[in-house]
Structures are given as structure tokens and as C-alpha cells.
Design a protein around this motif. Structure first.
Motif, PDB file in Angstrom:
ATOM      1  N   UNK A  36       0.839  -1.189   0.000  1.00  0.00           N
ATOM      2  CA  UNK A  36       0.000   0.000   0.000  1.00  0.00           C
ATOM      3  C   UNK A  36       0.877   1.242   0.000  1.00  0.00           C
ATOM      4  N   UNK A  37       0.382   2.290  -0.639  1.00  0.00           N
ATOM      5  CA  UNK A  37       1.157   3.524  -0.728  1.00  0.00           C
ATOM      6  C   UNK A  37       0.220   4.717  -0.769  1.00  0.00           C
ATOM      7  N   UNK A  38       0.594   5.757  -0.034  1.00  0.00           N
ATOM      8  CA  UNK A  38      -0.189   6.989  -0.097  1.00  0.00           C
ATOM      9  C   UNK A  38       0.147   7.795  -1.357  1.00  0.00           C
ATOM     10  N   UNK A  39       1.061   7.280  -2.176  1.00  0.00           N
ATOM     11  CA  UNK A  39       1.409   7.923  -3.444  1.00  0.00           C
ATOM     12  C   UNK A  39       0.434   7.548  -4.562  1.00  0.00           C
ATOM     13  N   UNK A  40      -0.435   6.578  -4.291  1.00  0.00           N
ATOM     14  CA  UNK A  40      -1.424   6.130  -5.275  1.00  0.00           C
ATOM     15  C   UNK A  40      -2.817   6.589  -4.859  1.00  0.00           C
ATOM     16  N   UNK A  41      -3.717   6.733  -5.822  1.00  0.00           N
ATOM     17  CA  UNK A  41      -5.100   7.071  -5.467  1.00  0.00           C
ATOM     18  C   UNK A  41      -5.735   5.988  -4.587  1.00  0.00           C
ATOM     19  N   UNK A  42      -6.732   6.383  -3.842  1.00  0.00           N
ATOM     20  CA  UNK A  42      -7.448   5.436  -2.984  1.00  0.00           C
ATOM     21  C   UNK A  42      -7.979   4.278  -3.827  1.00  0.00           C
ATOM     22  N   UNK A  44      -6.089   1.860  -4.974  1.00  0.00           N
ATOM     23  CA  UNK A  44      -5.013   1.281  -5.782  1.00  0.00           C
ATOM     24  C   UNK A  44      -3.861   0.852  -4.885  1.00  0.00           C
ATOM     25  N   UNK A  45      -3.109  -0.128  -5.366  1.00  0.00           N
ATOM     26  CA  UNK A  45      -1.948  -0.612  -4.635  1.00  0.00           C
ATOM     27  C   UNK A  45      -0.920  -1.174  -5.585  1.00  0.00           C
ATOM     28  N   UNK A  46       0.294  -1.312  -5.073  1.00  0.00           N
ATOM     29  CA  UNK A  46       1.356  -1.959  -5.824  1.00  0.00           C
ATOM     30  C   UNK A  46       1.303  -3.451  -5.497  1.00  0.00           C
ATOM     31  N   UNK A  47       1.287  -4.277  -6.502  1.00  0.00           N
ATOM     32  CA  UNK A  47       1.292  -5.724  -6.319  1.00  0.00           C
ATOM     33  C   UNK A  47       2.630  -6.252  -6.823  1.00  0.00           C
ATOM     34  N   UNK A  48       3.439  -6.758  -5.894  1.00  0.00           N
ATOM     35  CA  UNK A  48       4.755  -7.291  -6.234  1.00  0.00           C
ATOM     36  C   UNK A  48       4.636  -8.802  -6.413  1.00  0.00           C
ATOM     37  N   UNK A  49       5.251  -9.308  -7.470  1.00  0.00           N
ATOM     38  CA  UNK A  49       5.214 -10.736  -7.772  1.00  0.00           C
ATOM     39  C   UNK A  49       6.584 -11.356  -7.536  1.00  0.00           C
ATOM     40  N   UNK A  51       8.536 -13.005  -9.307  1.00  0.00           N
ATOM     41  CA  UNK A  51       9.537 -12.816 -10.367  1.00  0.00           C
ATOM     42  C   UNK A  51      10.135 -11.407 -10.364  1.00  0.00           C
ATOM     43  N   UNK A  52       9.666 -10.549  -9.464  1.00  0.00           N
ATOM     44  CA  UNK A  52      10.227  -9.214  -9.303  1.00  0.00           C
ATOM     45  C   UNK A  52       9.437  -8.087  -9.947  1.00  0.00           C
ATOM     46  N   UNK A  53       8.477  -8.422 -10.795  1.00  0.00           N
ATOM     47  CA  UNK A  53       7.735  -7.319 -11.424  1.00  0.00           C
ATOM     48  C   UNK A  53       6.657  -6.806 -10.473  1.00  0.00           C
ATOM     49  N   UNK A  54       6.292  -5.544 -10.688  1.00  0.00           N
ATOM     50  CA  UNK A  54       5.275  -4.891  -9.859  1.00  0.00           C
ATOM     51  C   UNK A  54       4.233  -4.278 -10.774  1.00  0.00           C
ATOM     52  N   UNK A  55       2.981  -4.448 -10.370  1.00  0.00           N
ATOM     53  CA  UNK A  55       1.863  -3.869 -11.106  1.00  0.00           C
ATOM     54  C   UNK A  55       1.097  -2.925 -10.190  1.00  0.00           C
ATOM     55  N   UNK A  56       0.512  -1.900 -10.785  1.00  0.00           N
ATOM     56  CA  UNK A  56      -0.450  -1.075 -10.061  1.00  0.00           C
ATOM     57  C   UNK A  56      -1.823  -1.648 -10.408  1.00  0.00           C
ATOM     58  N   UNK A  57      -2.572  -2.011  -9.365  1.00  0.00           N
ATOM     59  CA  UNK A  57      -3.905  -2.557  -9.567  1.00  0.00           C
ATOM     60  C   UNK A  57      -4.904  -1.772  -8.724  1.00  0.00           C
ATOM     61  N   UNK A  58      -6.118  -1.744  -9.211  1.00  0.00           N
ATOM     62  CA  UNK A  58      -7.218  -1.109  -8.498  1.00  0.00           C
ATOM     63  C   UNK A  58      -8.128  -2.201  -7.967  1.00  0.00           C
ATOM     64  N   UNK A  59      -8.549  -2.070  -6.731  1.00  0.00           N
ATOM     65  CA  UNK A  59      -9.466  -3.024  -6.113  1.00  0.00           C
ATOM     66  C   UNK A  59     -10.833  -2.353  -6.006  1.00  0.00           C
ATOM     67  N   UNK A  60     -11.861  -3.074  -6.418  1.00  0.00           N
ATOM     68  CA  UNK A  60     -13.218  -2.540  -6.342  1.00  0.00           C
ATOM     69  C   UNK A  60     -14.185  -3.690  -6.100  1.00  0.00           C
ATOM     70  N   UNK A  61     -15.402  -3.364  -5.745  1.00  0.00           N
ATOM     71  CA  UNK A  61     -16.411  -4.391  -5.486  1.00  0.00           C
ATOM     72  C   UNK A  61     -17.539  -4.298  -6.496  1.00  0.00           C
ATOM     73  N   UNK A  62     -18.057  -5.456  -6.831  1.00  0.00           N
ATOM     74  CA  UNK A  62     -19.268  -5.573  -7.640  1.00  0.00           C
ATOM     75  C   UNK A  62     -20.198  -6.456  -6.815  1.00  0.00           C
ATOM     76  N   UNK A  63     -21.150  -5.823  -6.150  1.00  0.00           N
ATOM     77  CA  UNK A  63     -21.996  -6.565  -5.212  1.00  0.00           C
ATOM     78  C   UNK A  63     -21.135  -7.066  -4.067  1.00  0.00           C
ATOM     79  N   UNK A  64     -21.148  -8.386  -3.850  1.00  0.00           N
ATOM     80  CA  UNK A  64     -20.347  -8.976  -2.781  1.00  0.00           C
ATOM     81  C   UNK A  64     -18.981  -9.444  -3.281  1.00  0.00           C
TER      82      UNK A  64
END
Length: 93
Positions: A36-42, A44-49, A51-64
Motif C-alpha cells: 500500500x502507498x499513499x502515493x497512489x489514489x485510494x 489502488x496498490x502496488x502488487x509485487x510478484x 519474479x520481481x515485477x510490480x503492477x499497479x492494480x485497483x481493487x473494487x467491489x461488484x456486489x459482494x
């Protein structure tokens, strides 16, 4: 060093060890590690894998259901910088 300072230092070490344990466990289970980072919009987070790569992903809900959406994959140089910053901020040298 006062007793309070010693206790804070000990808690910081325990926190860092716990974070590193979770990170390694996720990698060994082929799961990403969320940074988690305060440098990203609410939402969103950095996901580290493993193999060393990192992605920015957004988490959201659709119903449950909880879903993620890839924003972008970081370059190798960006991944190194983000990883180093996260490690430094969380005492994981």
C-alpha cells in the motif's frame, strides 16, 4: 536508550519480520504481495510478484465480489525504486 525507545525498536523489528514473513509466504504460494502507498489514489496498490515485477492494480467491489483491475505494469527501474522505498519505509533492509 530509554525503556520506551527500546520497546519501540523491538516492536519495529517484530513488524518488519512479520511483513517479510507474509511477503515470502505469498511468493511461495504464487501470490502477489500488496504494497500500500499513499502515493497512489485510494483503492489502488502496488502488487509485487515473485519474479520481481510490480503492477499497479485497483481493487473494487461488484456486489459482494471483490475484483481487481490492472492499471499498468511498472518498468524494471520503477519496480526497483518502489521496492526500495517500501523496504526502507517499513524497516525491511
Amino acid at each position: 536508550m530509554t525503556n520506551i525507545e527500546s520497546e519501540i525498536a523491538l516492536q519495529d523489528k517484530k513488524f518488519a519480520a512479520t511483513i517479510e514473513k507474509i511477503r515470502k509466504r505469498n511468493f511461495s504460494n504464487n501470490l502477489p504481495f500488496l504494497m500500500l502507498s499513499d502515493k497512489l489514489p485510494e483503492g489502488q496498490g502496488f502488487y509485487e510478484y515473485a519474479d520481481g515485477h510490480i503492477e499497479i492494480q485497483e481493487v473494487y467491489t461488484i456486489g459482494a465480489e471483490i475484483e481487481t483491475r490492472l492499471i499498468r505494469r511498472l518498468s524494471d527501474a520503477e519496480s526497483i525504486t518502489i521496492r526500495q522505498q517500501y523496504m526502507k519505509e517499513n524497516g525491511l533492509f
